[in-house]
Design a protein around this motif. Structure first.
Motif, PDB file in Angstrom:
ATOM      1  N   HIS A   1       0.822  -1.204   0.000  1.00 58.23           N
ATOM      2  CA  HIS A   1       0.000   0.000   0.000  1.00 58.23           C
ATOM      3  C   HIS A   1       0.865   1.267   0.000  1.00 58.23           C
ATOM      4  CE1 HIS A   1      -3.335   2.576   1.204  1.00 58.23           C
ATOM      5  NE2 HIS A   1      -2.593   3.022   2.209  1.00 58.23           N
ATOM      6  N   PHE A   2       1.864   1.293   0.904  1.00 55.30           N
ATOM      7  CA  PHE A   2       2.713   2.489   0.988  1.00 55.30           C
ATOM      8  C   PHE A   2       3.709   2.557  -0.163  1.00 55.30           C
ATOM      9  CE2 PHE A   2       1.160   2.012   5.330  1.00 55.30           C
ATOM     10  CZ  PHE A   2       0.627   3.286   5.501  1.00 55.30           C
ATOM     11  N   ALA A   3       4.106   1.382  -0.656  1.00 51.65           N
ATOM     12  CA  ALA A   3       5.040   1.365  -1.787  1.00 51.65           C
ATOM     13  C   ALA A   3       4.385   2.035  -2.995  1.00 51.65           C
ATOM     14  CB  ALA A   3       5.441  -0.065  -2.104  1.00 51.65           C
ATOM     15  N   ARG A   4       3.084   1.791  -3.131  1.00 47.33           N
ATOM     16  CA  ARG A   4       2.354   2.322  -4.283  1.00 47.33           C
ATOM     17  C   ARG A   4       2.285   3.853  -4.303  1.00 47.33           C
ATOM     18  NH1 ARG A   4      -2.562  -1.827  -4.811  1.00 47.33           N
ATOM     19  NH2 ARG A   4      -1.473  -3.313  -6.152  1.00 47.33           N
ATOM     20  N   TYR A   5       2.333   4.471  -3.119  1.00 46.12           N
ATOM     21  CA  TYR A   5       2.335   5.931  -3.083  1.00 46.12           C
ATOM     22  C   TYR A   5       3.414   6.491  -3.991  1.00 46.12           C
ATOM     23  CZ  TYR A   5      -0.830   6.849   0.843  1.00 46.12           C
ATOM     24  OH  TYR A   5      -1.930   6.977   1.632  1.00 46.12           O
ATOM     25  N   TYR A   6       4.508   5.755  -4.079  1.00 43.36           N
ATOM     26  CA  TYR A   6       5.629   6.263  -4.871  1.00 43.36           C
ATOM     27  C   TYR A   6       5.836   5.431  -6.125  1.00 43.36           C
ATOM     28  CZ  TYR A   6       6.289   9.464  -1.122  1.00 43.36           C
ATOM     29  OH  TYR A   6       6.069  10.472  -0.229  1.00 43.36           O
ATOM     30  N   GLY A   7       4.792   4.733  -6.521  1.00 36.22           N
ATOM     31  CA  GLY A   7       4.855   4.002  -7.783  1.00 36.22           C
ATOM     32  C   GLY A   7       5.677   2.725  -7.729  1.00 36.22           C
TER      33      GLY A   7
ATOM     34  N   GLY B   1      15.177  -2.780   0.626  1.00 34.85           N
ATOM     35  CA  GLY B   1      16.191  -1.873   0.102  1.00 34.85           C
ATOM     36  C   GLY B   1      15.575  -0.541  -0.273  1.00 34.85           C
ATOM     37  N   PRO B   2      16.424   0.367  -0.785  1.00 38.40           N
ATOM     38  CA  PRO B   2      15.926   1.699  -1.143  1.00 38.40           C
ATOM     39  C   PRO B   2      14.915   1.633  -2.290  1.00 38.40           C
ATOM     40  CG  PRO B   2      18.283   1.471  -1.640  1.00 38.40           C
ATOM     41  CD  PRO B   2      17.865   0.212  -0.994  1.00 38.40           C
ATOM     42  N   SER B   3      13.965   2.556  -2.266  1.00 37.67           N
ATOM     43  CA  SER B   3      12.988   2.652  -3.352  1.00 37.67           C
ATOM     44  C   SER B   3      13.701   3.047  -4.632  1.00 37.67           C
ATOM     45  CB  SER B   3      11.945   3.713  -3.004  1.00 37.67           C
ATOM     46  OG  SER B   3      11.325   4.193  -4.178  1.00 37.67           O
ATOM     47  N   PRO B   4      13.354   2.447  -5.741  1.00 37.87           N
ATOM     48  CA  PRO B   4      13.970   2.850  -7.008  1.00 37.87           C
ATOM     49  C   PRO B   4      13.506   4.236  -7.449  1.00 37.87           C
ATOM     50  CG  PRO B   4      12.735   0.773  -7.240  1.00 37.87           C
ATOM     51  CD  PRO B   4      12.446   1.306  -5.887  1.00 37.87           C
ATOM     52  N   ARG B   5      12.412   4.726  -6.865  1.00 31.48           N
ATOM     53  CA  ARG B   5      11.816   5.974  -7.371  1.00 31.48           C
ATOM     54  C   ARG B   5      11.939   7.166  -6.433  1.00 31.48           C
ATOM     55  NH1 ARG B   5       8.727   2.067  -9.569  1.00 31.48           N
ATOM     56  NH2 ARG B   5       8.427   2.221 -11.819  1.00 31.48           N
ATOM     57  N   ARG B   6      11.953   6.946  -5.169  1.00 34.20           N
ATOM     58  CA  ARG B   6      11.942   8.079  -4.240  1.00 34.20           C
ATOM     59  C   ARG B   6      13.152   7.965  -3.330  1.00 34.20           C
ATOM     60  NH1 ARG B   6      11.935  11.935  -0.724  1.00 34.20           N
ATOM     61  NH2 ARG B   6       9.982  12.817   0.093  1.00 34.20           N
ATOM     62  N   ALA B   7      13.975   9.013  -3.356  1.00 37.92           N
ATOM     63  CA  ALA B   7      15.148   9.015  -2.481  1.00 37.92           C
ATOM     64  C   ALA B   7      14.694   9.020  -1.025  1.00 37.92           C
ATOM     65  CB  ALA B   7      15.993  10.252  -2.770  1.00 37.92           C
ATOM     66  N   ASN B   8      15.468   8.404  -0.179  1.00 34.75           N
ATOM     67  CA  ASN B   8      15.207   8.363   1.277  1.00 34.75           C
ATOM     68  C   ASN B   8      14.000   7.526   1.695  1.00 34.75           C
ATOM     69  OD1 ASN B   8      17.433  10.006   1.760  1.00 34.75           O
ATOM     70  ND2 ASN B   8      16.196  11.848   1.421  1.00 34.75           N
ATOM     71  N   LEU B   9      13.447   6.800   0.740  1.00 34.80           N
ATOM     72  CA  LEU B   9      12.375   5.859   1.098  1.00 34.80           C
ATOM     73  C   LEU B   9      12.958   4.444   1.043  1.00 34.80           C
ATOM     74  CD1 LEU B   9       9.406   4.924   1.544  1.00 34.80           C
ATOM     75  CD2 LEU B   9       9.088   5.099  -0.943  1.00 34.80           C
ATOM     76  N   TYR B  10      12.769   3.695   2.115  1.00 32.15           N
ATOM     77  CA  TYR B  10      13.278   2.316   2.167  1.00 32.15           C
ATOM     78  C   TYR B  10      12.123   1.361   2.384  1.00 32.15           C
ATOM     79  CZ  TYR B  10      17.866   4.422   2.543  1.00 32.15           C
ATOM     80  OH  TYR B  10      18.998   5.139   2.284  1.00 32.15           O
TER      81      TYR B  10
END
Ligand SMILES: Cc1cc2nc3c(=O)[nH]c(=O)nc-3n(C[C@H](O)[C@H](O)[C@H](O)COP(=O)(O)OP(=O)(O)OC[C@H]3O[C@@H](n4cnc5c(N)ncnc54)[C@H](O)[C@@H]3O)c2cc1C
Lengths: 378, 439
Positions: A205-211, A315-324
């Motif tokens: 759910h939260f991952a989807r916020y950032y695609g 690991g780190p999000s591929p799309r949003r910096a500072n999101l893990y």
């Protein structure tokens, strides 16, 4: 509220991350919708094994093994960890071949195992049935008490300065300049430079916020516990096929699991299935015949995020910096969570970690289909 | 039994599932054939009612799917999971009436786990079902009408109770009189038991605060305080109970909504006056939804059957329906009177008292865990201390554990939660699920 890192999810993954981060000097707010450890982390089987894990998880799993052995020093509670060893049963020659193959992976990662044929199984594990074909034994692996682990980490993290919020979930996440703004159910807001998504079965759910897409679905593995009987089963049992896993605690109760229970329509809670009850209790009696005469006193389930390829999203999000991201542990998270926190805090505080988690990266679902083999057993 | 009878009379097909080998429930429990005794002796003043019920049931037996010695160990949607002489089976249903009754509520006292200490209900079960006594000179401790009833029944069976140690005081009992007058016959019966006990010179101590139970030589000695003085009473057995608490696990599994009931300090399934729960196909009758006693249970059973019939589009006799509703309303008033007369008060528990006997967890250990783990909810308490995690799954200790948690944290008793029920509702032997014979 302002902090360096906000963690969504107070399971063992979130709590371990919180503790490691405060120790790395970060200000941390951990947000848990229900109670600490109320979901998979508190309901799980308590198996602490590297044995038979997907090789891509082994760097993390091996690091977790070292942490488990020193749990008392780390969090002030050994969480009843017992290094009894883990015995994986093969019921046929083909299954034995799987174990033989893994034994060479294990050797490469410094995890020696002992292979047993039918005769040596009988000699070493007399409480087992006589129909098993063979097994592989991994010394050092073992089991711990899941009811204690997440609360112990949270308590420690809280004592060392983390803010632990329970009973108040994150409802939305928004960008506020380069920071994150997390709004809670109570309308409280938290501003953080870094966000860790440790929302377990609900992490997608939260991952989807950032695609960030990940093929993780909620499942509800089912557990059982017997009345206490004299302690004889001195190893954690698993099967190559994954249909049953079983352990006994010195108090005498036999704890076992197998099959999946029933998820509520909203996937927030789950409950045991009676069909699975009949099947799994039957299987347990097949594997350890003395269990036929004892009573099962309770069955339960926990909601777990299961990823299509059987590996966590870490690991780190591929799309949003500072999101893990750290969710979807696919039945393996109890053992690995203590190391997940260590690795994430290194990535966040220092920018790198010596533990190789690249194969678990959320990046693997951005394009090309992965060819990783699923290992679904707990 | 009353519900089944009503349903059959209306032409419905019904199954009656009972854990006991013979019909009668707790109150009109029947002994096995070999231990038969005259009803008058078994049930005392209630013999006529017992006989009426047993007779009407034996007329029913051939037309009902009756399954004695069968445990309902779980349920899902419209299926019940049974474990009985026929092995493990399932039963599909349209409507289910839960008449699962109640069990003793226990306040732990140091020594309550010693051999020779029984619950009041247990003392009654051995008397009615097995024609045994827990002792020749038992001490009865606790409160509530059952305390006096059991003592009376023991007298009738030839025992000489050493004493009755009641934790409520007499003024509360007087103060509750107006409400108790809502069921004069029941009140009279209570007074009669008391009088009979006085006639037999059984000492009754009210406002007592039990301190401990010990074994001394061949005696069990109960120590209690009263008006600041300490007393000791020796006997050869102890029966204890603080009223009853409904057996609600099946209602919980079936998804019924509960609310906290202040008078009994317990969570009860929410029902309308007819016994309809919040789950459409589930009805609850008798003590299972709140303790109102045997007479009310008969009325409630019939009413729940009426509710089922109404919901299935049958017409039910209106005058009878009204009469039963009025009866239940009186029983409800009587119950609130009883709750005043015999309030359930949990005394300050000594630290070394065993709170959870299955897992041997003491009050002290629970208190320490509450403060070190910052526990505020009962399932959390269970997870971290094992209190309520054993064979009985918190049936016995749940109520006292709630009290300890509320007292320690200052959280209202209504807000500390209750231990979540799961299948199996009672321990179930693994062999029942074996497909293959042993190799
Ligand atoms: C029955 C069962 C048996 C298992 N057996 C084993 C085993 O033997 N060995 C092993 O290694 N692993 C096992 N696992 C897997 C292991 O339990 C999990 O992988 C691990 O606990 C995952 O930890 P987590 O913190 O990611 O998830 P969780 O413990 O589920 O924590 C996630 C938390 O996020 C919270 N959350 C979700 N949404 C929000 C929101 N919006 N705001 C705030 N909080 C939110 C949830 O309330 C939850 O508490 C088992 C799992 C189950 C269910």
């Amino acid at each position: 509220m302002q902090c360096d890192v906000c963690i969504i999810g107070g399971g063992l993954v979130g709590c371990s991350t919180a503790l490691h981060l405060v120790r790395a000097g970060k200000s941390v707010v951990l947000v848990e919708r229900d109670r600490i450890g109320a979901h998979a982390s508190g309901a799980n089987f308590g198996g602490v094994r590297r044995h038979g894990r997907n090789v891509l998880e082994l760097p993390l799993s091996t690091r977790a093994f070292d942490i488990w052995r020193n749990m008392g020093t780390l969090v002030g509670n050994d969480c009843e960890f017992m290094p009894t060893g883990h015995l994986k049963i093969a019921r046929s020659e083909a299954e034995m071949a799987v174990l033989e193959q893994w034994s060479s992976f294990g050797a490469e990662h410094g995890i020696p195992v002992v292979l047993h044929d039918r005769t040596s199984l009988r000699a070493n594990f007399p409480w087992l049935n006589t129909s098993s074909f063979g097994a592989s034994f991994c010394p050092g692996d073992g089991h711990a008490n899941p009811r204690l682990a997440a609360p112990a980490f949270a308590l420690r993290a809280g004592a060392e300065g983390a803010v632990v919020i329970q009973g108040d979930g994150a409802t939305t996440v928004e960008d506020a300049r380069d920071e994150f703004e997390v709004t809670l159910h109570s309308r409280r807001r938290i501003r953080a430079a870094v966000l860790v998504n440790a929302a377990g079965a609900w992490g997608r759910h939260f991952a989807r916020y950032y695609g960030d897409e990940a093929p993780v679905e909620a499942v509800a593995p089912q557990m059982f516990v017997s009345e206490p009987v004299p302690y004889i089963i001195d190893a954690v049992l698993g099967m190559v096929t994954g249909g049953l896993y079983l352990r006994q605690i010195p108090r005498g109760n036999v704890i076992f699991g197998g099959g999946r229970g029933i998820l509520d329509p909203n996937c927030h809670r789950s409950s045991p299935s009676d069909r699975v009850f009949a099947e799994t209790v039957g299987l347990a009696g097949d594997l350890v015949p003395s269990l036929r005469d004892i009573a099962v006193i309770r069955s339960w389930t926990g909601v777990e995020g299961h990823c299509e390829d059987g590996l966590p999203i870490l690991g780190p999000s591929p799309r949003r910096a500072n999101l893990y991201h750290a969710f979807g542990f696919s039945g393996h998270g109890f053992q690995m969570a203590p190391a997940v926190g260590a690795v994430l805090s290194e990535l966040i505080a220092r920018g790198f970690s010596e533990t190789d988690i690249s194969a678990l990266s959320p990046r693997r679902f951005t394009g090309a289909k992965s060819s990783i083999l699923a290992e679904s057993e707990i | 039994m009353r519900a089944a009878e009503t349903l059959l009379r209306a032409g419905l097909s019904a199954a009656l599932i009972d854990e006991a080998p013979l019909a009668g429930g707790q109150i009109y429990r029947q002994p096995p054939e070999s231990l038969r005794r005259p009803a008058r002796q078994l049930y005392g003043s209630e013999a006529r009612k017992a006989l009426a019920l047993h007779e009407s049931f034996s007329r029913l037996r051939t037309s009902i799917d009756y399954r004695p010695e069968t445990l309902v160990w779980g349920a899902r949607e419209k299926r019940l999971l049974l474990s009985g002489p026929a092995g493990n089976t399932e039963l599909a249903f349209d409507k289910v009436i839960l008449a699962t009754g109640a069990m003793d509520r226990i306040v732990p006292v140091p020594g309550w786990t010693l051999p020779g200490v029984y619950s009041l209900g247990g003392a009654q079960v051995v008397l009615k079902g097995q024609a045994c006594l827990i002792g020749k000179r038992p001490v009865f401790i606790g409160t509530g009408p059952l305390l006096y009833l059991v003592a009376y029944q023991y007298c009738k069976a030839g025992a000489e109770p050493a004493a009755i140690v009641d934790t409520s005081d007499f003024t509360a009992q007087i103060g509750a009189l107006p409400r108790l007058l809502s069921q004069p016959a029941t009140l009279l019966r209570g007074i009669w038991y008391n009088a009979a006990l006085v006639a037999r010179r059984v000492p009754v101590f009210r406002s007592a605060k039990p301190q401990k139970i010990e074994i001394r030589g061949r005696q069990l000695v109960v120590t209690f305080k009263r008006n600041g003085k300490s007393f000791e009473i020796g006997g050869d057995a102890v029966g204890m109970g603080w009223g009853l608490k409904p057996e609600t696990q099946l209602a919980e599994i079936l998804g019924c909504a509960f609310s906290f009931h202040a008078g009994s300090r317990w969570h009860l399934p929410r029902c309308d006056a007819m016994g309809r729960s919040s789950t459409e196909h589930v009805y609850i009758a008798g003590d299972a939804s709140g303790i109102r006693g045997a007479d009310a249970a008969e009325a409630a059973g019939e009413l729940a059957a009426f509710a089922v019939l109404e919901d299935l589009g049958h017409t039910v006799p209106q005058t009878r329906r009204q009469r039963l509703l009025a009866h239940l309303a009186r029983a409800e008033r009587f119950r609130s009177g009883l709750e005043r007369a015999f309030p359930y008060q949990v005394p300050e528990l000594a630290g070394d008292t065993v709170l959870c006997r299955c897992e041997n967890v003491t009050v002290e250990e629970v208190r320490a865990a509450i403060s070190s783990w910052q526990i505020s909810e009962l399932n959390q308490l269970k997870a971290l201390t094992r209190c309520g995690m054993g064979r009985c799954q918190g049936r016995l200790c749940g109520s006292a554990a709630m009290e300890v948690l509320a007292a320690e944290t200052g959280v209202e008793i209504s807000d500390v939660g209750s231990i979540r029920g799961q299948i199996p509702l009672k321990p179930l032997i693994g062999a029942r699920f074996q497909r293959k014979a042993a190799p």
